[in-house]
Write an enzyme that holds these catalytic residues in place. Sequence first.
Site, PDB file in Angstrom:
ATOM      1  N   ASN A  10       0.868  -1.175   0.000  1.00  0.00           N
ATOM      2  CA  ASN A  10       0.000   0.000   0.000  1.00  0.00           C
ATOM      3  C   ASN A  10       0.906   1.226   0.000  1.00  0.00           C
ATOM      4  O   ASN A  10       1.484   1.574   1.024  1.00  0.00           O
ATOM      5  CB  ASN A  10      -0.892  -0.031   1.244  1.00  0.00           C
ATOM      6  CG  ASN A  10      -1.693   1.250   1.416  1.00  0.00           C
ATOM      7  OD1 ASN A  10      -1.770   2.070   0.505  1.00  0.00           O
ATOM      8  ND2 ASN A  10      -2.279   1.430   2.585  1.00  0.00           N
ATOM      9  N   LYS A  12       0.205   4.290  -0.358  1.00  0.00           N
ATOM     10  CA  LYS A  12      -0.404   5.512   0.197  1.00  0.00           C
ATOM     11  C   LYS A  12      -0.143   6.701  -0.742  1.00  0.00           C
ATOM     12  O   LYS A  12      -0.162   6.535  -1.950  1.00  0.00           O
ATOM     13  CB  LYS A  12       0.112   5.746   1.616  1.00  0.00           C
ATOM     14  CG  LYS A  12      -0.076   4.484   2.488  1.00  0.00           C
ATOM     15  CD  LYS A  12       0.094   4.716   3.938  1.00  0.00           C
ATOM     16  CE  LYS A  12      -0.100   3.393   4.675  1.00  0.00           C
ATOM     17  NZ  LYS A  12      -0.141   3.517   6.111  1.00  0.00           N
ATOM     18  N   HIS A  99      -9.585   1.278   4.350  1.00  0.00           N
ATOM     19  CA  HIS A  99      -8.346   1.459   5.118  1.00  0.00           C
ATOM     20  C   HIS A  99      -8.626   2.400   6.290  1.00  0.00           C
ATOM     21  O   HIS A  99      -9.403   3.356   6.162  1.00  0.00           O
ATOM     22  CB  HIS A  99      -7.241   2.027   4.216  1.00  0.00           C
ATOM     23  CG  HIS A  99      -5.904   2.005   4.882  1.00  0.00           C
ATOM     24  ND1 HIS A  99      -5.525   2.964   5.795  1.00  0.00           N
ATOM     25  CD2 HIS A  99      -4.881   1.122   4.818  1.00  0.00           C
ATOM     26  CE1 HIS A  99      -4.306   2.674   6.247  1.00  0.00           C
ATOM     27  NE2 HIS A  99      -3.900   1.560   5.659  1.00  0.00           N
ATOM     28  N   GLU A 101      -7.024   4.763   7.516  1.00  0.00           N
ATOM     29  CA  GLU A 101      -6.776   6.186   7.246  1.00  0.00           C
ATOM     30  C   GLU A 101      -7.966   6.816   6.529  1.00  0.00           C
ATOM     31  O   GLU A 101      -8.302   7.974   6.755  1.00  0.00           O
ATOM     32  CB  GLU A 101      -5.476   6.338   6.428  1.00  0.00           C
ATOM     33  CG  GLU A 101      -4.249   6.121   7.319  1.00  0.00           C
ATOM     34  CD  GLU A 101      -3.015   5.625   6.601  1.00  0.00           C
ATOM     35  OE1 GLU A 101      -2.961   5.678   5.363  1.00  0.00           O
ATOM     36  OE2 GLU A 101      -2.088   5.157   7.307  1.00  0.00           O
ATOM     37  N   GLU A 171      -5.695  -4.938  10.176  1.00  0.00           N
ATOM     38  CA  GLU A 171      -4.685  -3.931  10.481  1.00  0.00           C
ATOM     39  C   GLU A 171      -5.054  -3.176  11.762  1.00  0.00           C
ATOM     40  O   GLU A 171      -5.869  -2.246  11.715  1.00  0.00           O
ATOM     41  CB  GLU A 171      -4.580  -2.919   9.339  1.00  0.00           C
ATOM     42  CG  GLU A 171      -4.203  -3.520   8.006  1.00  0.00           C
ATOM     43  CD  GLU A 171      -3.572  -2.484   7.084  1.00  0.00           C
ATOM     44  OE1 GLU A 171      -2.443  -2.701   6.675  1.00  0.00           O
ATOM     45  OE2 GLU A 171      -4.213  -1.458   6.813  1.00  0.00           O
ATOM     46  N   GLY A 177       2.192   2.209  10.943  1.00  0.00           N
ATOM     47  CA  GLY A 177       3.209   3.265  10.889  1.00  0.00           C
ATOM     48  C   GLY A 177       3.836   3.599  12.227  1.00  0.00           C
ATOM     49  O   GLY A 177       4.508   4.625  12.362  1.00  0.00           O
ATOM     50  N   SER A 217       3.016  -2.076  10.450  1.00  0.00           N
ATOM     51  CA  SER A 217       4.447  -2.142  10.782  1.00  0.00           C
ATOM     52  C   SER A 217       5.100  -3.469  10.413  1.00  0.00           C
ATOM     53  O   SER A 217       5.965  -3.955  11.137  1.00  0.00           O
ATOM     54  CB  SER A 217       4.660  -1.820  12.272  1.00  0.00           C
ATOM     55  OG  SER A 217       4.297  -0.482  12.539  1.00  0.00           O
ATOM     56  N   GLY A 238       2.824  -1.091   4.322  1.00  0.00           N
ATOM     57  CA  GLY A 238       2.849   0.332   3.995  1.00  0.00           C
ATOM     58  C   GLY A 238       4.277   0.806   3.777  1.00  0.00           C
ATOM     59  O   GLY A 238       4.863   0.628   2.715  1.00  0.00           O
ATOM     60  N   GLY A 239       4.874   1.369   4.823  1.00  0.00           N
ATOM     61  CA  GLY A 239       6.197   1.996   4.727  1.00  0.00           C
ATOM     62  C   GLY A 239       7.249   1.119   4.060  1.00  0.00           C
ATOM     63  O   GLY A 239       7.993   1.583   3.182  1.00  0.00           O
TER      64      GLY A 239
HETATM   65  P1  PGA Z   1       2.637   0.350   7.704  1.00  0.00           P
HETATM   66  O1  PGA Z   1       1.219   0.585   7.010  1.00  0.00           O
HETATM   67  O2  PGA Z   1       3.207  -0.938   7.143  1.00  0.00           O
HETATM   68  O3  PGA Z   1       3.475   1.548   7.305  1.00  0.00           O
HETATM   69  O4  PGA Z   1       2.414   0.253   9.174  1.00  0.00           O
HETATM   70  C1  PGA Z   1       0.345  -0.480   6.751  1.00  0.00           C
HETATM   71  C2  PGA Z   1      -0.914   0.018   6.103  1.00  0.00           C
HETATM   72  O5  PGA Z   1      -1.362   1.125   6.440  1.00  0.00           O
HETATM   73  O6  PGA Z   1      -1.497  -0.664   5.245  1.00  0.00           O
END
Ligand code: PGA
Length: 255
Positions: A10, A12, A99, A101, A171, A177, A217, A238-239
């Site tokens: 992802n 973002k 998601h 967010e 999640e 994050g 994470s 994500g990251g």
């Molecule tokens: P993250 O994000 O791996 O940076 O924690 C995961 C996500 O939001 O799908």
Amino acid sequence: MGRRPMIAGNWKMYKTSGQSAILIQNLDERVESMWDRVEVVVCPPFTSLKAASTVIELDRLQMGLGAQDVHWEPEGAFTGEVSVPMLKELRCDYCIVGHSERREMFGETNETVNKKTRALLAADIVPIVCCGETLAIREAEQTDAWVRDQVRAGLDGISPKDAARIVVAYEPIWAIGTGRTPTPEQANDVARGIRATIGAMFGPEAAMTARVLYGGSVKPENALMFMVEPDIDGALVGGAALDAVSFAEIVAASL
Ligand code: PGA
């Protein structure tokens, strides 16, 4: 179990079109040999989907393409939105919905998640339906009930056949994050609850074949401990998905 693992990135609001094309090529070099054993999916921002789709097609990459959101209406006066047929034209295989967010910052609700899920399935795009609890919900020991509710609402009214190909991403919001994660056992407990909910709604076959990912994470260092859990079929990253080396290491951990 026979479920094919999936590692989905992802991205973002990162990566322009040019950067996306380069990242996909760098990633492909590192994951090419693993294609047959794990499904690799990238979810760039809307503006990069065209470039991503073109690279995947021209270079004949075995990489799935996903969007990060969609509107449920096929067209209309919805300024700023993107429809399912638009994603279909760009050969998207997947689309993230719900998601945290989007739920927290952009007013996504279980109801809109359900509308998007249905619209995507009708066009043969597989939704990656996200769910997860806040820290307060976890501390109140309400995680299982909360996540099951999100799954029930998100998948309401779909067919057992569609449920069998659905992807649900668990999640925990407090893990996204932050560098914090649940223990693999805690994540698997929730994943098992998600599978049980799918089973109760759509029958044992759907429960057996639907894939449940863990997200929050995920890094090369911790990916393996989540992947070995029986009800976790992969990761939504994500990251660590923004770097070809770390994403490929996560893909390797899923084998
Ligand atoms: P993250 O994000 O791996 O940076 O924690 C995961 C996500 O939001 O799908």
